[in-house]
Every structure is written in C-alpha cells, then in structure tokens.
Scaffold this motif. Structure first.
Motif, PDB file in Angstrom:
ATOM      1  N   SER A 249       0.846  -1.191   0.000  1.00 28.62           N
ATOM      2  CA  SER A 249       0.000   0.000   0.000  1.00 28.62           C
ATOM      3  C   SER A 249       0.879   1.237   0.000  1.00 28.62           C
ATOM      4  CB  SER A 249      -0.923   0.019   1.224  1.00 28.62           C
ATOM      5  OG  SER A 249      -0.171   0.222   2.413  1.00 28.62           O
ATOM      6  N   ILE A 250       0.254   2.365  -0.322  1.00 30.07           N
ATOM      7  CA  ILE A 250       0.856   3.678  -0.096  1.00 30.07           C
ATOM      8  C   ILE A 250       0.014   4.349   0.978  1.00 30.07           C
ATOM      9  CG2 ILE A 250       1.480   5.905  -1.072  1.00 30.07           C
ATOM     10  CD1 ILE A 250       3.148   3.642  -2.168  1.00 30.07           C
ATOM     11  N   GLU A 251       0.646   4.662   2.095  1.00 36.35           N
ATOM     12  CA  GLU A 251      -0.068   5.254   3.215  1.00 36.35           C
ATOM     13  C   GLU A 251      -0.117   6.776   3.087  1.00 36.35           C
ATOM     14  OE1 GLU A 251      -1.641   3.207   5.775  1.00 36.35           O
ATOM     15  OE2 GLU A 251      -1.309   2.119   3.905  1.00 36.35           O
ATOM     16  N   ARG A 252      -1.036   7.376   3.818  1.00 38.68           N
ATOM     17  CA  ARG A 252      -1.214   8.823   3.758  1.00 38.68           C
ATOM     18  C   ARG A 252       0.117   9.531   4.000  1.00 38.68           C
ATOM     19  NH1 ARG A 252      -4.952  11.229   8.245  1.00 38.68           N
ATOM     20  NH2 ARG A 252      -3.042  10.875   9.436  1.00 38.68           N
ATOM     21  N   GLY A 253       0.410  10.490   3.155  1.00 42.93           N
ATOM     22  CA  GLY A 253       1.671  11.204   3.262  1.00 42.93           C
ATOM     23  C   GLY A 253       2.757  10.643   2.371  1.00 42.93           C
ATOM     24  N   GLY A 254       2.458   9.553   1.629  1.00 41.39           N
ATOM     25  CA  GLY A 254       3.429   9.039   0.674  1.00 41.39           C
ATOM     26  C   GLY A 254       4.380   7.998   1.211  1.00 41.39           C
ATOM     27  N   THR A 255       3.988   7.272   2.247  1.00 38.20           N
ATOM     28  CA  THR A 255       4.838   6.208   2.786  1.00 38.20           C
ATOM     29  C   THR A 255       4.536   4.892   2.079  1.00 38.20           C
ATOM     30  OG1 THR A 255       5.057   7.229   4.966  1.00 38.20           O
ATOM     31  CG2 THR A 255       5.402   4.856   4.843  1.00 38.20           C
ATOM     32  N   ILE A 256       5.574   4.305   1.481  1.00 39.81           N
ATOM     33  CA  ILE A 256       5.429   2.992   0.856  1.00 39.81           C
ATOM     34  C   ILE A 256       5.401   1.941   1.954  1.00 39.81           C
ATOM     35  CG2 ILE A 256       6.469   1.331  -0.730  1.00 39.81           C
ATOM     36  CD1 ILE A 256       7.858   3.680  -2.111  1.00 39.81           C
ATOM     37  N   CYS A 257       4.426   1.041   1.887  1.00 34.23           N
ATOM     38  CA  CYS A 257       4.257   0.029   2.932  1.00 34.23           C
ATOM     39  C   CYS A 257       4.148  -1.351   2.290  1.00 34.23           C
ATOM     40  CB  CYS A 257       3.011   0.327   3.765  1.00 34.23           C
ATOM     41  SG  CYS A 257       2.667  -0.904   5.045  1.00 34.23           S
ATOM     42  N   MET A 258       4.973  -2.278   2.751  1.00 30.79           N
ATOM     43  CA  MET A 258       4.894  -3.671   2.313  1.00 30.79           C
ATOM     44  C   MET A 258       4.561  -4.525   3.528  1.00 30.79           C
ATOM     45  SD  MET A 258       7.680  -6.008   0.273  1.00 30.79           S
ATOM     46  CE  MET A 258       8.863  -5.992   1.618  1.00 30.79           C
ATOM     47  N   LEU A 259       3.409  -5.194   3.490  1.00 33.46           N
ATOM     48  CA  LEU A 259       2.975  -6.021   4.610  1.00 33.46           C
ATOM     49  C   LEU A 259       3.737  -7.346   4.591  1.00 33.46           C
ATOM     50  CD1 LEU A 259      -0.884  -5.437   4.508  1.00 33.46           C
ATOM     51  CD2 LEU A 259       0.898  -4.026   5.511  1.00 33.46           C
ATOM     52  N   LEU A 260       4.260  -7.739   5.742  1.00 31.95           N
ATOM     53  CA  LEU A 260       5.052  -8.962   5.835  1.00 31.95           C
ATOM     54  C   LEU A 260       4.232 -10.140   6.339  1.00 31.95           C
ATOM     55  CD1 LEU A 260       8.371  -7.496   7.308  1.00 31.95           C
ATOM     56  CD2 LEU A 260       7.744  -7.859   4.916  1.00 31.95           C
ATOM     57  N   ASN A 261       3.589  -9.983   7.491  1.00 30.10           N
ATOM     58  CA  ASN A 261       2.767 -11.077   7.997  1.00 30.10           C
ATOM     59  C   ASN A 261       1.792 -10.558   9.033  1.00 30.10           C
ATOM     60  OD1 ASN A 261       3.696 -11.606  10.894  1.00 30.10           O
ATOM     61  ND2 ASN A 261       5.656 -11.716   9.820  1.00 30.10           N
ATOM     62  N   HIS A 262       0.790 -11.360   9.285  1.00 27.63           N
ATOM     63  CA  HIS A 262      -0.232 -11.051  10.283  1.00 27.63           C
ATOM     64  C   HIS A 262      -0.322 -12.248  11.217  1.00 27.63           C
ATOM     65  CE1 HIS A 262      -4.782 -10.383  11.272  1.00 27.63           C
ATOM     66  NE2 HIS A 262      -3.990  -9.994  12.252  1.00 27.63           N
ATOM     67  N   THR A 263       0.019 -12.055  12.479  1.00 24.38           N
ATOM     68  CA  THR A 263       0.088 -13.176  13.419  1.00 24.38           C
ATOM     69  C   THR A 263      -1.312 -13.526  13.920  1.00 24.38           C
ATOM     70  OG1 THR A 263       0.529 -11.614  15.210  1.00 24.38           O
ATOM     71  CG2 THR A 263       2.431 -12.611  14.142  1.00 24.38           C
ATOM     72  N   CYS A 264      -2.030 -14.272  13.103  1.00 21.90           N
ATOM     73  CA  CYS A 264      -3.395 -14.650  13.476  1.00 21.90           C
ATOM     74  C   CYS A 264      -3.511 -16.171  13.533  1.00 21.90           C
ATOM     75  CB  CYS A 264      -4.403 -14.081  12.484  1.00 21.90           C
ATOM     76  SG  CYS A 264      -4.191 -14.672  10.796  1.00 21.90           S
ATOM     77  N   ARG A 265      -4.530 -16.635  14.216  1.00 21.33           N
ATOM     78  CA  ARG A 265      -4.747 -18.070  14.359  1.00 21.33           C
ATOM     79  C   ARG A 265      -5.230 -18.662  13.042  1.00 21.33           C
ATOM     80  NH1 ARG A 265      -7.565 -18.822  20.339  1.00 21.33           N
ATOM     81  NH2 ARG A 265      -6.016 -17.605  21.493  1.00 21.33           N
ATOM     82  N   TRP A 266      -4.659 -19.812  12.712  1.00 18.12           N
ATOM     83  CA  TRP A 266      -5.007 -20.491  11.465  1.00 18.12           C
ATOM     84  C   TRP A 266      -6.458 -20.952  11.521  1.00 18.12           C
ATOM     85  CZ3 TRP A 266      -4.343 -26.123   9.976  1.00 18.12           C
ATOM     86  CH2 TRP A 266      -4.426 -26.286   8.587  1.00 18.12           C
ATOM     87  N   TYR A 267      -7.216 -20.587  10.484  1.00 20.84           N
ATOM     88  CA  TYR A 267      -8.634 -20.916  10.399  1.00 20.84           C
ATOM     89  C   TYR A 267      -9.391 -20.471  11.649  1.00 20.84           C
ATOM     90  CZ  TYR A 267      -8.109 -23.575   6.118  1.00 20.84           C
ATOM     91  OH  TYR A 267      -7.882 -23.935   4.820  1.00 20.84           O
ATOM     92  N   GLY A 268      -8.996 -19.323  12.182  1.00 22.98           N
ATOM     93  CA  GLY A 268      -9.748 -18.759  13.292  1.00 22.98           C
ATOM     94  C   GLY A 268      -9.625 -19.523  14.587  1.00 22.98           C
ATOM     95  N   GLY A 269      -8.599 -20.361  14.728  1.00 23.64           N
ATOM     96  CA  GLY A 269      -8.414 -21.090  15.977  1.00 23.64           C
ATOM     97  C   GLY A 269      -9.461 -22.156  16.194  1.00 23.64           C
TER      98      GLY A 269
END
Length: 738
Positions: free
Chosen positions: A280-300
């Motif tokens: 994404s490009i965040e407000r103000g012109g910051t380039i953002c690359m998402l690496l991972n989201h620490t969530c439970r697999w299949y909702g736990g």
C-alpha cells in the motif's frame, strides 16, 4: 520491535545494478494479532501508487489513514488501500492531465455521464482508452443511479477508489456538471460559456469537495461539455490525441479553474518483492509492504490436539529491493526489474567442450520492444495435462514462447533468434497450433494488442551435436504405493503423471448371506485421449477371506472404462478387514483400500531428540497397514536449493513411506539441519506438523521448536553483529567463505 521479536536487516548494493537489495529476518516471532510491515517514507509530490497485476499494470489509490488496516474480508473499515503486487509496485507517475504549467495525476477515475445513449457511448470509448494506460474507470450516472457498472448507491460512497473525476455531457443535461459550474466564479462560468459557443465544446478543470463524508479531500474534476453528441465525441478525441503514446491529456491553459500550482514529480520509487504481495501507499506518501499477520489459522478452530496454530510464530525471512528511477515506470522498465529480481541469473562454472557448438557470448533469443515480456519458454504442447500418451514434449519438434504486453499499447513484438529457425506459427493458451508465421533473417514479428497474451511456436535448427535427454526432476512420487484418492489425503492436486489410468474399488457394497458375502465393483478408467490402457490390477484380502476374481486384466480404449464385479467372502458377518487393490502404471504402484468393519490406523507420537524430529509409529491392528508420513513446516525450513536465500535451516526429508505388519513398531527420523546465520539468529524457531495419511484419513500432530525468550537491546545486538563481521573478515583472510 524488541518487545515482539528481534530483527536482522541485511542491505546489499551490487556493482552495476541500480537497486538496493534487502533481506529482513524476523527472529522468533511469538505474538498474536500483530501486523508486521516494512515502510519507506518518501517526499514525492503528485505521484500515484502503481501495481503490477501479473499481465498488466494498474494505478491505485493511497490509504485514507496511516497504517490503519481494520478490514474484514473485502470490506475496508479504515479506508485502507492494500492491493496485490505480483512482482513489484511503486510510487511514481503513471498518467496525467496537463493544463498550463500544472499537472494532475490521472488516477482511479469516476466517469459521470447523463443517462443518454450517445453520451454513454462517448464515455465508454474514453473508458477504454484510460484502462489501456492502467487507469481504472468506474462509470456513474449524474443522478447517482440506477448504477452503470457499479454496485454503490452514490458515487460519494466510492471515494476510496476515486482520485479523479471526469464529467461529460451535452446541452446542460449532466446535472453533476451543472452543480459544479454553479459554484464557480462568474468570470469562469462566462469564459466557459464563451468557449462552448465558439467551438461547440469546452473543457474546465475544477475541484469538488462537497461530499457526503466531508473528511475526504477534494478531488480534481474535468468537465467536458458539448452542444451535441458529435462534438462531444470530437472533444474527447482531441483530449486523447497522443494519450496512447504519452499517457498525458493536454488541456488549454484557460481550462484551469482550480487556480493553484500543482506538479507531478518525474521520478518514482519501486519496491520489488518475492512473495510479499500485499502493499500500500499510506497517507503522506509512505510505501508500505505487509510482511505477515500473526493470526490463528482458520480462526483457531483447534485443528490440532495441541491447540490452535499461529503459522507466523517462527523465524521469518523476506527478500525485497528498492528500485529508484527517473521518469515513469515505463521509461524505467520497472516491469523488467521485477522479473529480474524474481528470476536472477543462474551462473554455472563448466568445463569447456573440445568442439564447442556455441560462441563465447550469445543470447538464445532477444525480445523487443520494452513493453513486451517473455513470460515462458518450454517445449511445445502439454501431453501430460492433455492426457496424450503417444505425444512427447520434444523441443526439437517445437518450442513455445508466451509473450504479453505490459503497457496497454498495440505493438509488434520482434523476436530475434541466435540460430536459424526452421518454421514458426501462432497458437493459443492451450498450445493449439494456428497460422504459420513468416520468418525473416531468423526473426519473427508478432502483433500484440494492448495487454494481450500471445503464444508463438517455432522449430529451431537441429544442434550440430546430439546430447542425451535428461530428466529435469523426479519422475515418480517418493512414497509408493500411491493412494489413488489423493484428495482425501489433501496431498496437493494430483500425483505425478496426473493418474491417467485409475483402478478403484467402488464404495457401494451389497451384502448377502447375512453379511458374509460382499458384492463389489472394481472400475478401471482410462483418461488417455489417444491410446488404450492395458495391465492387471490385483486384489488382496485378509487371511481367511476369499476374493473372486483375485486378478483383473484390463484393456480400456481411450476415454473408456471397464467395470468388473467382484465377490468377497469373509469368515463371519462382523469380520473386520481391508480389501486392497493394487496396480502399476508408468513406473508407479497405486493402491486403493476399502475398510470393512473398522478403521485401520497407526498410533503416532512425535518428539524432538537433539537435531531430529522422531516419529514413533505402532500398528495396533491385526493387518498390515501402508501409510505416508509428511512434515509440514515453514518455507525457512525448506532446502536452500528450493527457496534460495529464504532458507535458514532445512528439515528433511519432506515425506516418508511406512508399512507395518500387525503389532510392529518403527521410528521415522526427520533431520533438522544447521542454522544459517546462527550467530545472528540463534536457535531455530519453527512450527512443524507431522501428517499421517492412511487409507484416506489424516492425523496431525504438532512438533514445534521454540528457543527461550530473549529480547536484545540495540547495544547487545550491535556487539553481536560486529563480532559476526569480524569473523567473516577473518574467514576471507584465510581464503575461506561462510
């Protein structure tokens, strides 16, 4: 970050390559419900997010907020703008509207027309031309409904996906245009009316900030008005003159009613990724690359006896690069940079041949112009996928090239070959041969429509010397026999070879004689389209049981099947046992099993013993059982030959076979290899799931490895890194490498 994990960051500059390479290691991530990302602040002005969409390039929008990613499925509650970048994305110029000294980015257009047939037709042509330059275009009626190509009730509901509006129409029929004209200064309205009367059409660039949600910033809006539909079409054609080549719409100076200086920087910054698609490009012109989201697999949902799994709880390795450049992404060939980063040149040192048939330097083929990408080259045809037994993928009989246009321009791809081409032809995505192509001076010219994908085949001149054919990879499954119902074991798609011939036991059982006699059917199916299949399938039953017939010979025509009725006699009506069917095809053994009266499973336990994962198996049943034991683990635990710089410490092998007689035990060992960069990363950190597959059932057990909690402050990490650099220099002085 020190409270969540440690970070190891490698930055590499390579001589002659105009990019900055990164390798980021997140050490022992152990959190839940955190989103990890990499950001690059920029000071670019007037530019837009540009995303590689696999076979095209599209400009997008910025997030409304800053690092606020509250979402659910496709709904962006926080109005964030996260998109998939296949190999690269950038913040830079794409298309623009030029008026006087000002330039405005032309991006994610909302196209507003009255509900009039000819006005809509003009708008549709404008939409086509915009899309070819990667500018998405959402059409609206000026009264906000009924919707034309959209599901929103009001065009202000679509502001997350609108960064520019174009409103066109004739004789004052566009109510949105009239509303914006009404709020302009009298002098602006007078000049606009004068141009409309003199030329039959007029342009005006204004701003609209009167939205249902006032928190959104004002948008530039281009008004196009004409006295009739023919002149409206003429006005749009004049506006689009040269747009296909330059991606710039030119307006007369007097059309600018915004009255503010505005520029679009003529340079950009691309981020090249390997598998980290969400950007994404965040407000103000910051380039953002998402690496991972620490969530439970299949909702736990507790898929494992040990509890839920958070796949991100482990070491992570990410590779990416910055590619700054002058001009737009087309001039900088960002699409080529993305491919080059994902598919680096592989060098091999070989012994020179006594009689070389190739010159010291030569390109096998060269493709021009820059908007054309060569995406694939392989022997012509897909005999395995097409279930053609007699056909073979032979490059001496044909080579396939797949090309696509990245810039939305009609062009001719020029393909120059290193040696003589015997013949060439066009084809389709199924590699069905089409018309012959003219070959001139060992080169081809192939027409490409905007964003099109084209397939070309050719036969090269035979090589002066013949070389033996070599298999490029495994030709059979590592575990034999292969379970014919592979989907029941969730074992990827299909076994190697795609099972063109299958013998299986029907699950429909008729019982007779109080249940002691079983009537079944064995079906043999031949999916080959060009050859008959013949062979023998054999049935196995427990001791004390009988099966008639025991052997089934089959000869099945192409796309045919052969059913065979069988009878099984068991000693008692409640006797439990396995009815097994085996057959061989193309060097592999396949098996189907019908269980009667009970499930035949192995007992399994898993533990770590030093640098090994040990799987203990016991057969508690009264019959022999054949199973497969596979280990699922993160990409960082895969061999370096498969994943390159993402590898930290391999766990091998991937899968193993097991066959146990009644009451037998065995132990399978998966070796955990040494850690790369152990002095920086420390101990291994991974999750591992042992998967036992037996007769169509799956049993899972976790076997994770977690180091003791450790969070280093900056000084301690810096000292450790300094020691690492000192050790490397010592190795280099001694003529060794690490």
């Amino acid at each position: 970050m020190g409270e969540l994990c440690e970070v190891v960051q490698e930055i590499t500059l390579r001589k002659g390559i105009k990019r900055v390479d990164f390798r980021t290691i997140l050490v022992d991530v152990q959190s839940e419900d955190y989103l990890y990302c990499v950001t690059f602040p920029t000071n670019l002005e007037g530019v837009v997010p540009v995303f590689d969409e696999r076979f095209g390039v599209v400009s997008r929008n910025e997030s409304k907020g800053y690092l606020d990613f509250r979402t659910h499925r496709q709904i962006m509650f926080s109005d964030c703008a996260v998109y998939a970048a296949n190999k690269w994305m950038e913040y830079g110029p794409n298309a623009a509207v030029a008026v006087g000294k000002n330039r405005y980015a032309l991006n994610m257009v909302g196209l507003v027309t009255p509900k009039r047939k000819r006005d809509i037709a003009v708008g549709e042509e404008l939409q086509r031309r915009l899309v070819r330059k990667g500018v998405t275009c959402t059409p609206w009626y000026d009264t906000h409904g009924p919707r034309w190509g959209t599901y929103q009730d009001h065009m202000d509901d679509d502001l997350l996906y609108t960064r520019f509006r174009i409103s066109l129409g004739c004789t004052g029929k566009n109510t949105y245009t009239q509303r914006l004209l009404d709020v302009q200064r009298p002098s602006v309205r007078k000049a606009f009316s004068k141009h409309l009367a003199q030329n039959g059409f007029a342009f005006l660039l204004v701003k609209d900030g009167d939205f249902l949600d006032p928190s959104w910033p004002a948008l530039p809006v281009l008004l196009i008005e004409a006295t009739n539909a023919s002149l409206l079409e003429h006005a749009c054609n004049a506006l689009l003159k040269g747009f296909d080549e330059t991606a710039v719409m030119m307006l007369p100076d007097e059309a600018d009613a915004i009255g503010e200086p505005h520029a679009v920087d003529d340079y950009g910054i691309a981020v090249l990724n390997v598998g980290t698609y969400a950007n994404s490009i965040e407000r103000g012109g910051t380039i953002c690359m998402l690496l991972n989201h620490t969530c439970r697999w299949y909702g736990g949902t507790n898929n494992f006896p040990e509890g839920y799994l958070v796949p991100e709880n482990r070491h992570h390795v990410y590779t990416y690069a910055l590619y700054p450049h002058a001009g737009d992404w087309r001039q900088a060939r960002a699409q080529h940079a993305g491919h080059e980063f994902n598919h680096p040149l592989m060098a091999r040192q070989v012994r020179p041949a006594a009689n070389p048939c190739l010159p010291p330097e030569k390109a096998f083929l060269k493709v021009e112009p820059a908007n054309v990408i060569l995406a694939a080259m392989k022997p012509w045809g897909n005999p395995i996928a097409a279930f053609e037994r007699r056909a073979k993928a032979d490059p001496t009989k044909g080579v396939m090239l797949r090309l696509y246009d990245t810039e939305g321009v009609a062009s001719k791809a020029h393909i120059a070959f290193a040696s003589r081409v015997v013949t060439a032809w066009s084809g389709n995505l199924l590699e069905e041969r089409g018309e012959d192509l003219a070959v001139e001076r060992d080169s081809l010219s192939v027409p490409l429509a905007p964003f099109s994908i084209e397939t070309v085949g050719f036969v090269p001149r035979p090589m002066p010397a013949k070389y033996p054919r070599r298999a490029l990879g495994p030709q059979r499954e590592p575990v034999q026999p292969v379970w014919v119902r592979s989907w029941e074991h969730d074992a990827e798609s299909m076994p190697m070879g795609y099972e063109p011939v299958v013998a299986s036991i029907s699950r429909e059982v008729r019982e007779e004689d109080g249940g002691r006699t079983l009537r079944l059917r064995v079906n043999v199916v031949n999916d080959y389209t060009d050859a008959a299949a013949s062979g023998e399938a054999r049935l196995y039953v427990p001791e004390g049981w009988r099966v008639e017939p025991e052997r089934i010979a089959y000869v099945v025509e192409p796309l045919g099947y052969q059913p065979t009725e069988i009878t099984v006699h068991r000693p008692t009506a409640d006797a439990a046992g396995q009815i097994k069917l085996r057959f061989d095809h193309d060097g592999q053994t396949f098996q189907d099993v019908l269980e009667m009266g009970a499930a035949f499973d192995l007992d399994m336990s898993v533990k770590h013993e030093g640098q090994h994962i040990v799987v203990a198996l016991r057969n508690p049943t009264a019959e022999a059982v054949e199973s497969e034991v596979a280990l699922a683990s993160p990409i960082e635990t895969w061999p370096q030959a498969l994943v390159g710089t993402h590898a930290l410490g391999p766990i091998t092998p991937r899968t193993q076979a097991v066959a146990l007689g009644p009451g037998e035990k065995t132990w399978l060992v998966f070796k955990v290899g040494p850690m790369a960069h152990e002095e920086l990363v420390g101990e291994p950190s991974y999750w591992a799931v042992v998967k036992l597959m037996t007769n169509g059932r799956i049993h899972l057990q976790r076997c994770d490895w977690r180091p003791p909690a450790r969070h280093l402050d900056d000084d301690r990490w810096s000292r450790r890194y300094a020691e690492h650099v000192k050790a490397r220099k010592g190795h280099q002085r001694r003529g060794t490498t690490d």
